[in-house]
Design a protein around this motif. Structure first.
Motif, short mmCIF file in Angstrom:
data_model
loop_
_atom_site.label_atom_id
_atom_site.label_comp_id
_atom_site.label_asym_id
_atom_site.label_seq_id
_atom_site.Cartn_x
_atom_site.Cartn_y
_atom_site.Cartn_z
N VAL A 246 26.30 6.52 1.06
CA VAL A 246 27.59 5.83 1.05
C VAL A 246 27.51 4.46 1.72
CG1 VAL A 246 28.36 6.91 3.22
CG2 VAL A 246 30.06 6.07 1.57
N TRP A 247 28.20 3.50 1.13
CA TRP A 247 28.45 2.22 1.80
C TRP A 247 29.87 2.30 2.35
CZ3 TRP A 247 25.55 -1.39 3.71
CH2 TRP A 247 26.14 -2.57 4.15
N GLU A 248 30.01 2.25 3.66
CA GLU A 248 31.27 2.65 4.29
C GLU A 248 32.08 1.49 4.87
OE1 GLU A 248 29.42 3.92 8.64
OE2 GLU A 248 29.92 5.46 7.18
N TYR A 249 31.78 0.25 4.45
CA TYR A 249 32.48 -0.90 5.01
C TYR A 249 33.40 -1.56 4.00
CZ TYR A 249 29.39 -0.36 8.95
OH TYR A 249 28.73 0.16 10.04
N PHE A 250 34.59 -1.93 4.48
CA PHE A 250 35.57 -2.63 3.64
C PHE A 250 35.42 -4.15 3.71
CE2 PHE A 250 38.03 1.29 4.88
CZ PHE A 250 38.06 1.86 3.61
N THR A 251 34.52 -4.64 4.51
CA THR A 251 34.40 -6.07 4.76
C THR A 251 34.17 -6.84 3.46
OG1 THR A 251 32.05 -5.77 5.19
CG2 THR A 251 33.52 -5.81 7.09
N PRO A 252 34.78 -8.05 3.34
CA PRO A 252 34.60 -8.83 2.11
C PRO A 252 33.19 -9.34 1.92
CG PRO A 252 35.88 -10.06 3.73
CD PRO A 252 35.74 -8.67 4.27
N ASP A 253 32.43 -9.49 3.01
CA ASP A 253 31.03 -9.91 2.90
C ASP A 253 30.20 -8.71 2.46
OD1 ASP A 253 28.46 -10.78 3.10
OD2 ASP A 253 28.59 -11.45 5.18
N LEU A 254 29.67 -8.78 1.26
CA LEU A 254 28.96 -7.63 0.68
C LEU A 254 27.45 -7.83 0.65
CD1 LEU A 254 31.43 -6.86 -2.24
CD2 LEU A 254 31.23 -5.66 -0.05
N ASP A 255 26.94 -8.75 1.47
CA ASP A 255 25.49 -8.99 1.48
C ASP A 255 24.73 -7.73 1.87
OD1 ASP A 255 25.91 -11.58 0.73
OD2 ASP A 255 25.48 -12.47 2.69
N GLY A 256 25.26 -6.97 2.84
CA GLY A 256 24.59 -5.74 3.23
C GLY A 256 24.53 -4.74 2.10
N LEU A 257 25.61 -4.64 1.33
CA LEU A 257 25.63 -3.74 0.18
C LEU A 257 24.63 -4.18 -0.87
CD1 LEU A 257 26.79 -1.42 -1.49
CD2 LEU A 257 28.64 -2.94 -2.20
N TYR A 258 24.53 -5.50 -1.11
CA TYR A 258 23.52 -6.01 -2.04
C TYR A 258 22.13 -5.54 -1.62
CZ TYR A 258 26.05 -9.46 -4.94
OH TYR A 258 26.85 -10.07 -5.86
N ARG A 259 21.81 -5.76 -0.35
CA ARG A 259 20.45 -5.43 0.11
C ARG A 259 20.21 -3.93 0.06
NH1 ARG A 259 21.82 -9.30 3.94
NH2 ARG A 259 22.18 -7.73 5.55
N GLU A 260 21.20 -3.15 0.50
CA GLU A 260 20.98 -1.70 0.53
C GLU A 260 20.82 -1.13 -0.87
OE1 GLU A 260 22.68 0.82 3.64
OE2 GLU A 260 23.66 1.94 2.01
N THR A 261 21.63 -1.58 -1.82
CA THR A 261 21.52 -1.05 -3.18
C THR A 261 20.19 -1.45 -3.82
OG1 THR A 261 23.93 -1.21 -3.39
CG2 THR A 261 22.68 -0.89 -5.42
N ALA A 262 19.75 -2.69 -3.56
CA ALA A 262 18.44 -3.11 -4.06
C ALA A 262 17.33 -2.26 -3.46
CB ALA A 262 18.20 -4.59 -3.75
N LEU A 263 17.45 -1.92 -2.18
CA LEU A 263 16.45 -1.07 -1.55
C LEU A 263 16.55 0.37 -2.03
CD1 LEU A 263 16.60 -2.58 2.04
CD2 LEU A 263 14.59 -2.53 0.54
N ASP A 264 17.76 0.83 -2.34
CA ASP A 264 17.91 2.15 -2.97
C ASP A 264 17.04 2.22 -4.22
OD1 ASP A 264 19.81 3.04 -1.12
OD2 ASP A 264 21.51 2.53 -2.40
N LEU A 265 17.19 1.24 -5.10
CA LEU A 265 16.43 1.23 -6.35
C LEU A 265 14.93 1.18 -6.09
CD1 LEU A 265 18.66 -1.16 -8.47
CD2 LEU A 265 18.19 1.24 -9.01
N ALA A 266 14.53 0.34 -5.14
CA ALA A 266 13.11 0.22 -4.83
C ALA A 266 12.53 1.51 -4.29
CB ALA A 266 12.90 -0.91 -3.82
N ASN A 267 13.38 2.34 -3.67
CA ASN A 267 12.93 3.60 -3.09
C ASN A 267 13.17 4.80 -3.99
OD1 ASN A 267 11.96 3.36 -0.06
ND2 ASN A 267 13.54 1.82 -0.36
N GLY A 268 13.51 4.56 -5.24
CA GLY A 268 13.62 5.65 -6.21
C GLY A 268 15.00 6.26 -6.35
N LEU A 269 16.04 5.66 -5.75
CA LEU A 269 17.40 6.16 -5.86
C LEU A 269 18.14 5.39 -6.95
CD1 LEU A 269 18.35 6.28 -2.06
CD2 LEU A 269 16.95 7.88 -3.37
N ILE A 270 19.14 6.03 -7.55
CA ILE A 270 19.96 5.35 -8.54
C ILE A 270 21.40 5.80 -8.39
CG2 ILE A 270 19.46 7.07 -10.34
CD1 ILE A 270 19.66 4.72 -12.36
N GLY A 271 22.34 4.86 -8.55
CA GLY A 271 23.74 5.16 -8.28
C GLY A 271 24.00 5.10 -6.79
N LYS A 272 25.28 5.12 -6.40
CA LYS A 272 25.61 5.01 -4.98
C LYS A 272 27.01 5.53 -4.73
CE LYS A 272 24.72 1.89 -1.16
NZ LYS A 272 23.65 2.78 -0.70
#
Length: 358
Positions: A246-272
């Motif tokens: 889960v990405w649990e932040y409501f903040t308008p800056d979504l850079d962390g979500l960008y990085r985490e989702t990209a790392l999810d994919l790199a580590n074999g995960l899909i969807g979030k």
């Protein structure tokens, strides 16, 4: 159902070399698992769930979870159950699309009780999310799901959540994950995907990363995700789709979500798992296959099993190997079917902005 269907046809033609394919709500679990995308969680106490589900479908949400577990207080469970049943019956009676709907339960007995209460409207349910899942408590959940599906002649899919202390703690982790793998294998036809409960993992150590960091920046969390993928996400036919935490932040800056989702994919995960509609454009934009990824995958799979060793990619910037890269290429094509292939000069920001401007 189709990802990016909320966009105008002309916009889809601009963005995609190959658009996402349509899939049925009753498609095989392998297709549905890859196509879950950003799964939006909502507490079962929300008074306008039926309205929310229809609104989310118009925004491009294809999967949603209604939570009767950690998202609500212990004293709210009975009222939440009644609310969920009433809202889902209302939703089933309305025209218009809704996402794939799952209910996160607390106890196995809630599964037959909710389906019984829904009656003829149980078709609105695609399945259940099973919390704190281990090899010891999981059998009761999966047996309840299988028995309920058989009794009501309605297929139900399970998404167990790996999040217990037995998994985060190193001394019990591998035995627990091995037991979970054996248990899931007995119920493979009912298993849609494995979800990760990173919030519970972090809670075991009193940790919470901020919105500028990712779960992969926190050592104990990255460590457990690695082992979950190792045992449950293998590409040899024994594994399952493992979805991002889960990405649990409501903040308008979504850079962390960008990085985490990209790392999810790199580590074999899909969807979030997400908790706000503004997360959706980021996750879905990153799920789209790039033109370069698609070209590499097609070059590899054209070999039809022939071992031609290693060749330069058609982009001339990497090596493709016929055997080691084959499983990766097959996964790329599965993701391309669900989320499409971007046009040559279309990037993640283009795909995100197209969704936010619609």
């Amino acid at each position: 159902m189709r990802h990016f269907a909320q966009l105008p046809a002309a916009e889809r033609r601009r963005l995609f070399a190959l658009p996402p394919l349509e899939f049925a709500r009753t498609a095989d679990p392998a297709t549905l698992a890859v196509g879950l995308g950003a799964t939006l969680y909502m507490p079962g106490t929300r008074p306008r769930l039926a309205d929310d589900l229809q609104r989310l479908a118009l925004l491009g949400v294809l999967s949603a979870v209604i939570c009767l577990e950690d998202a609500i207080g212990d004293a709210e469970v009975a009222d939440a159950e009644r609310n969920v049943v009433a809202q889902l019956r209302d939703c089933a009676a309305r025209p218009g699309a809704v996402p794939l709907v799952f209910v996160r339960v607390r106890r196995p007995e809630q599964i037959p009780a909710l389906v019984e209460a829904l009656g003829a409207d149980a078709h609105i349910l695609s399945g259940f999310v099973l919390p704190k899942f281990t090899d010891l408590n999981g059998a009761a959940f999966l047996d309840a799901l299988a028995d309920t599906a058989a009794e009501h002649e309605h297929p139900l899919l399970a998404m167990p959540v790996v999040e217990s202390a037995e998994v985060i703690h190193k001394e019990t982790r591998l035995d627990t994950l091995s037991g979970i793998r054996a248990l899931l294998a007995k119920h493979r036809s009912n298993i849609l995907a494995v979800r990760l409960g990173a919030t519970d993992f972090a809670a075991a150590y009193g940790i919470r990363h901020g919105p500028t960091l990712t779960v992969y920046d926190v050592g104990v969390l990255a460590d457990v995700i690695t082992d979950v993928v190792n045992l449950l996400g293998r590409a040899d036919g024994s594994g399952y789709v493992v979805t991002g935490p889960v990405w649990e932040y409501f903040t308008p800056d979504l850079d962390g979500l960008y990085r985490e989702t990209a790392l999810d994919l790199a580590n074999g995960l899909i969807g979030k798992t997400v908790i706000h509609p503004r997360h959706l454009p980021v996750v879905h934009a990153l799920m789209v296959v790039t033109a370069e990824e698609y070209a590499d995958a097609m070059d590899i799979l054209k070999s039809n099993g022939e071992d031609w060793g290693a060749r330069a990619s058609s982009y001339g910037n990497k090596m493709n190997e016929s055997k080691p890269h084959r499983a990766w290429a097959e996964r790329v094509l599965s993701r391309a079917a669900a989320f499409g292939v971007a046009a040559e000069n279309i990037g993640v920001d283009d795909l995100r902005q197209a969704q936010t401007s619609t």
